[in-house]
Scaffold this motif. Structure first.
Motif, PDB file in Angstrom:
ATOM      1  N   UNK A 121       0.847  -1.172   0.028  1.00  0.00           N
ATOM      2  CA  UNK A 121       0.128   0.019   0.053  1.00  0.00           C
ATOM      3  C   UNK A 121       1.006   1.158  -0.152  1.00  0.00           C
ATOM      4  N   UNK A 122       0.485   2.428  -0.634  1.00  0.00           N
ATOM      5  CA  UNK A 122       0.776   3.429  -0.769  1.00  0.00           C
ATOM      6  C   UNK A 122       0.667   4.180   0.438  1.00  0.00           C
ATOM      7  N   UNK A 123       1.512   5.327   0.886  1.00  0.00           N
ATOM      8  CA  UNK A 123       1.230   5.995   1.873  1.00  0.00           C
ATOM      9  C   UNK A 123      -0.187   6.944   1.735  1.00  0.00           C
ATOM     10  N   UNK A 124      -0.733   7.510   2.969  1.00  0.00           N
ATOM     11  CA  UNK A 124      -2.090   7.819   2.637  1.00  0.00           C
ATOM     12  C   UNK A 124      -1.987   9.119   2.010  1.00  0.00           C
ATOM     13  N   UNK A 125      -0.949   9.935   2.206  1.00  0.00           N
ATOM     14  CA  UNK A 125      -0.764  11.259   1.601  1.00  0.00           C
ATOM     15  C   UNK A 125       0.629  11.316   0.698  1.00  0.00           C
ATOM     16  N   UNK A 126       0.487  11.960  -0.241  1.00  0.00           N
ATOM     17  CA  UNK A 126       1.608  12.049  -1.420  1.00  0.00           C
ATOM     18  C   UNK A 126       1.839  13.395  -1.746  1.00  0.00           C
ATOM     19  N   UNK A 127       3.019  14.081  -1.728  1.00  0.00           N
ATOM     20  CA  UNK A 127       3.292  15.172  -2.208  1.00  0.00           C
ATOM     21  C   UNK A 127       4.109  14.926  -3.674  1.00  0.00           C
ATOM     22  N   UNK A 128       3.245  14.790  -4.960  1.00  0.00           N
ATOM     23  CA  UNK A 128       3.679  14.462  -6.049  1.00  0.00           C
ATOM     24  C   UNK A 128       4.647  15.184  -6.443  1.00  0.00           C
ATOM     25  N   UNK A 129       4.238  16.401  -6.854  1.00  0.00           N
ATOM     26  CA  UNK A 129       5.080  17.730  -7.137  1.00  0.00           C
ATOM     27  C   UNK A 129       4.621  18.730  -6.286  1.00  0.00           C
ATOM     28  N   UNK A 130       5.192  19.943  -6.232  1.00  0.00           N
ATOM     29  CA  UNK A 130       4.992  21.098  -5.425  1.00  0.00           C
ATOM     30  C   UNK A 130       3.530  21.588  -5.628  1.00  0.00           C
TER      31      UNK A 130
ATOM     32  N   UNK B 250      -2.028   7.025 -17.764  1.00  0.00           N
ATOM     33  CA  UNK B 250      -0.754   7.462 -17.464  1.00  0.00           C
ATOM     34  C   UNK B 250      -0.497   7.999 -15.900  1.00  0.00           C
ATOM     35  N   UNK B 251      -1.435   8.633 -15.373  1.00  0.00           N
ATOM     36  CA  UNK B 251      -1.470   8.968 -13.881  1.00  0.00           C
ATOM     37  C   UNK B 251      -0.927   7.949 -13.097  1.00  0.00           C
ATOM     38  N   UNK B 252      -1.830   6.658 -13.431  1.00  0.00           N
ATOM     39  CA  UNK B 252      -1.501   5.442 -12.460  1.00  0.00           C
ATOM     40  C   UNK B 252       0.102   5.052 -12.716  1.00  0.00           C
ATOM     41  N   UNK B 253       0.380   4.962 -14.004  1.00  0.00           N
ATOM     42  CA  UNK B 253       1.977   4.504 -14.344  1.00  0.00           C
ATOM     43  C   UNK B 253       2.847   5.489 -13.751  1.00  0.00           C
ATOM     44  N   UNK B 254       2.746   6.861 -13.834  1.00  0.00           N
ATOM     45  CA  UNK B 254       3.907   7.585 -13.197  1.00  0.00           C
ATOM     46  C   UNK B 254       3.536   7.609 -11.610  1.00  0.00           C
ATOM     47  N   UNK B 255       2.398   7.416 -10.911  1.00  0.00           N
ATOM     48  CA  UNK B 255       2.341   7.376  -9.798  1.00  0.00           C
ATOM     49  C   UNK B 255       3.114   6.021  -9.011  1.00  0.00           C
ATOM     50  N   UNK B 256       2.997   4.994 -10.029  1.00  0.00           N
ATOM     51  CA  UNK B 256       3.675   3.608  -9.607  1.00  0.00           C
ATOM     52  C   UNK B 256       5.218   3.941  -9.554  1.00  0.00           C
ATOM     53  N   UNK B 257       5.654   4.470 -10.880  1.00  0.00           N
ATOM     54  CA  UNK B 257       7.177   4.713 -10.882  1.00  0.00           C
ATOM     55  C   UNK B 257       7.697   5.760  -9.719  1.00  0.00           C
ATOM     56  N   UNK B 258       6.817   6.703  -9.311  1.00  0.00           N
ATOM     57  CA  UNK B 258       7.361   7.502  -8.329  1.00  0.00           C
ATOM     58  C   UNK B 258       7.366   6.829  -6.983  1.00  0.00           C
TER      59      UNK B 258
ATOM     60  N   UNK C 268      -0.673  17.414  -4.705  1.00  0.00           N
ATOM     61  CA  UNK C 268      -0.428  16.432  -3.707  1.00  0.00           C
ATOM     62  C   UNK C 268      -1.799  15.700  -3.460  1.00  0.00           C
ATOM     63  N   UNK C 269      -1.686  14.405  -3.405  1.00  0.00           N
ATOM     64  CA  UNK C 269      -2.521  13.400  -3.255  1.00  0.00           C
ATOM     65  C   UNK C 269      -2.865  13.218  -1.977  1.00  0.00           C
ATOM     66  N   UNK C 270      -4.080  13.728  -1.231  1.00  0.00           N
ATOM     67  CA  UNK C 270      -4.371  13.641   0.043  1.00  0.00           C
ATOM     68  C   UNK C 270      -5.143  12.344   0.416  1.00  0.00           C
ATOM     69  N   UNK C 271      -5.318  11.355  -0.339  1.00  0.00           N
ATOM     70  CA  UNK C 271      -6.056  10.028  -0.026  1.00  0.00           C
ATOM     71  C   UNK C 271      -5.460   9.194  -1.301  1.00  0.00           C
ATOM     72  N   UNK C 272      -4.554   8.473  -1.032  1.00  0.00           N
ATOM     73  CA  UNK C 272      -4.254   7.639  -2.455  1.00  0.00           C
ATOM     74  C   UNK C 272      -4.996   6.379  -2.652  1.00  0.00           C
ATOM     75  N   UNK C 273      -5.737   6.123  -1.761  1.00  0.00           N
ATOM     76  CA  UNK C 273      -6.535   4.921  -2.096  1.00  0.00           C
ATOM     77  C   UNK C 273      -7.550   5.353  -3.037  1.00  0.00           C
TER      78      UNK C 273
END
Length: 96
Positions: free
Chosen positions: A14-23, A55-63, A26-31
């Motif tokens: 599982x990914x963390x609940x919150x992720x700062x993707x770029x400045x 593309x969003x899912x793929x980029x998030x996975x790579x991150x 910010x994803x506040x709920x990754x689920x």
């Protein structure tokens, strides 16, 4: 890699609940983000490579993979309790 592989990855890691993707993003709920991507991809009628959610899912996975690798690398480079290079308690005391 297809979206089912990525979905299985996030089910087991599982990914963390919150992720700062770029400045500015910010994803506040990754689920919620992941479920939205899965649903959009599943309901997409065109080719997968034309779906923005893919593309969003793929980029998030790579991150997330890069973040895990960087964290693991940092943990192996600097054991717990070790001071950063060039810093010592005498340097800190001398500054006072």
């Amino acid at each position: 890699m297809n979206y089912e592989d990525i979905k299985r990855h996030f089910e087991h890691n599982p990914a963390p609940k919150e992720v700062e993707w770029t400045p500015w993003a910010k994803i506040t709920d990754t689920q919620v983000f992941l479920l939205s991507c899965y649903a959009t991809i599943r309901n997409s009628t065109g080719p997968l490579d034309r779906c923005p959610a893919w593309w969003h899912l793929r980029d998030f996975y790579i991150l997330m993979k890069k973040t895990v690798q960087q964290t693991a690398q940092q943990n192996t480079e600097k054991p717990a309790g070790e001071e950063p290079a060039g810093a010592s308690s005498t340097d800190a005391e001398a500054a006072l």
